[in-house]
Design an enzyme around this catalytic site. Sequence first.
Site, PDB file in Angstrom:
ATOM      1  N   GLN A  21     -37.386 -60.359  30.792  1.00 48.57           N
ATOM      2  CA  GLN A  21     -37.882 -61.630  31.297  1.00 48.57           C
ATOM      3  C   GLN A  21     -39.376 -61.773  30.995  1.00 48.57           C
ATOM      4  O   GLN A  21     -40.054 -60.814  30.659  1.00 48.57           O
ATOM      5  CB  GLN A  21     -37.649 -61.731  32.813  1.00 48.57           C
ATOM      6  N   TRP A 303     -41.015 -62.256  40.779  1.00 45.51           N
ATOM      7  CA  TRP A 303     -40.655 -60.834  40.891  1.00 45.51           C
ATOM      8  C   TRP A 303     -41.380 -60.151  42.018  1.00 45.51           C
ATOM      9  O   TRP A 303     -42.605 -60.069  42.017  1.00 45.51           O
ATOM     10  CB  TRP A 303     -41.001 -60.155  39.560  1.00 45.51           C
ATOM     11  N   ALA A 305     -41.950 -56.571  43.192  1.00 37.28           N
ATOM     12  CA  ALA A 305     -41.871 -55.328  42.435  1.00 37.28           C
ATOM     13  C   ALA A 305     -40.885 -54.362  43.067  1.00 37.28           C
ATOM     14  O   ALA A 305     -40.878 -54.161  44.286  1.00 37.28           O
ATOM     15  CB  ALA A 305     -43.252 -54.682  42.351  1.00 37.28           C
ATOM     16  N   GLU A 361     -31.667 -60.509  41.147  1.00 39.63           N
ATOM     17  CA  GLU A 361     -31.293 -59.153  41.502  1.00 39.63           C
ATOM     18  C   GLU A 361     -31.736 -58.929  42.937  1.00 39.63           C
ATOM     19  O   GLU A 361     -32.912 -59.120  43.277  1.00 39.63           O
ATOM     20  CB  GLU A 361     -31.959 -58.157  40.556  1.00 39.63           C
ATOM     21  N   TYR A 364     -33.729 -53.665  46.429  1.00 44.33           N
ATOM     22  CA  TYR A 364     -33.219 -52.291  46.400  1.00 44.33           C
ATOM     23  C   TYR A 364     -33.413 -51.565  47.732  1.00 44.33           C
ATOM     24  O   TYR A 364     -32.723 -50.581  47.994  1.00 44.33           O
ATOM     25  CB  TYR A 364     -33.962 -51.475  45.335  1.00 44.33           C
TER      26      TYR A 364
END
Length: 501
Positions: A21, A303, A305, A361, A364
């Site tokens: 990206q 984003w 990180a 996404e 996490y």
Amino acid sequence: MQGQTYEWWSGGAGMLWAVSQAAPLRRVKVDNTLNLYQYVSGDAAGFSSGGYMANVEVGGSIVSGSQQQWFARNSKFGEWSNGVWNQVFVGSIGAPASHCGLDGGSPYTTVDETPSVAEKPFIIIDSTSGEYSLVTPALKTGSVGTEFDNANAKIIPFSDVYVASADSDDAASINAKLNAGLHVVLSPGIYELDAPIEVKTEGQVLLGLGYATLVSSNGNAVVTVGDVDNVRLAGFLMQAGPTTSDALLVWGTDAGYAGDADAPGLMSDVFARVGGPDEVEVSTDVMVHLRAGNVMIDNTWLWRADHSATGGVYDGANPVKNGLVVDGDDVTTYGLAVEHTLEDLTVWNGEGGQVFFYQSELPYDVDQASWGDKDFVGYRVSSDVQTHDAYGVGVYTYVGPSSKPSASRSTCAGGAPATFGDSQQHPLSITHTPRLPRWHLRYFRDYNVSSATGIAAPAALEPSFVNPLAVHLNGYGSLAHVINDKGNATSDAGETAYVCP
């Protein structure tokens, strides 16, 4: 490049553009083949997790190879081959026919015409006088194919442009030039801003070069746009700072502004990151907040990180709630990517939204209580919205085993020539048509999380989502459905689910 052999190039014909990206390809002519992946020895493919192209003409074919996802707008090529999970084409000559999912074909979503868009501003130099000009291409509707002439563009002499420098300019000096009616070009550099750059004049251009980076140093937005039409923002990176901001970019006032469909605002190649290069905690509540209507986003990556200069990012560090919040009506996005925020990644409250390609996404480092039990999703359309169209909306999950590595994860970024990168890179076999990963990188993430769905929208709008998908990248945990209660569960590495017509 044709016929030459390098460590990263096998000596094939054409041009190599194997990117992630935030590495767009624009306004380019390629005589031969365009390869969007890196071939490596052993009949395999290297890292590529893109990607975006617009106004590109390719004399030969385009080989997508191991590209997980890709968006192509207003381009022309001989043919397109391959595709892993999600390839979306809008207004492009040579695009393959739509096919939902991986069974019996490749995952293509094709829209014949681009409803409405303007190309990104750029700079030209007169070959005779040597004088610079700023070009703002005109709005076009129902367009197909490329546009390389400047026939309908506005040509702005540099006497009406201020070129800013990170060494000598701050928000106050840049705003003084904008308030004087000048357009602003941001030369490459890192701009520490204690107040936002304020764009308040109709038709004004703020263009960054070389990923000019705008850092919030005082809990402020770095760019705000007033209730004015035809503003063009392009070519810069926004970065959160140590004091929490409400948002990094705010378009429109609290009262909201309808905008003008014949003179919409436009963001081209504007990116944001929360964390990454920082060695201290940084944060913002929202990355981009669109309060006004009739605004277009033409390629963005927002984003939070998942890795940083100091190693992995864990336990909600560098917090950000949402990547994109849309309150305005008639907002359109071409090539939208949002990753790893701690609440709904994208929240769409306005009517008449149009989304052409979405890649996300999930975070996490969340657990069941902070994510799954709160029903957060990768893409949310508010319950009272009545009209919304979305093509190729993908939500990826990576919620892995509960073990924090002792070694830095910063080496996992891999592959992209962009100034900042994600870690979802997966080599594929390309013996025939590349479809599924040969293996996945394991990042040893944190908790086992089960989520109900990737996309939440009013049930009446489900048919307005064309070829939505979910992908489980790796780790444990699961996603029960793709959109609302539709679509199969994904829980195994590389497992995909599509909701097809």
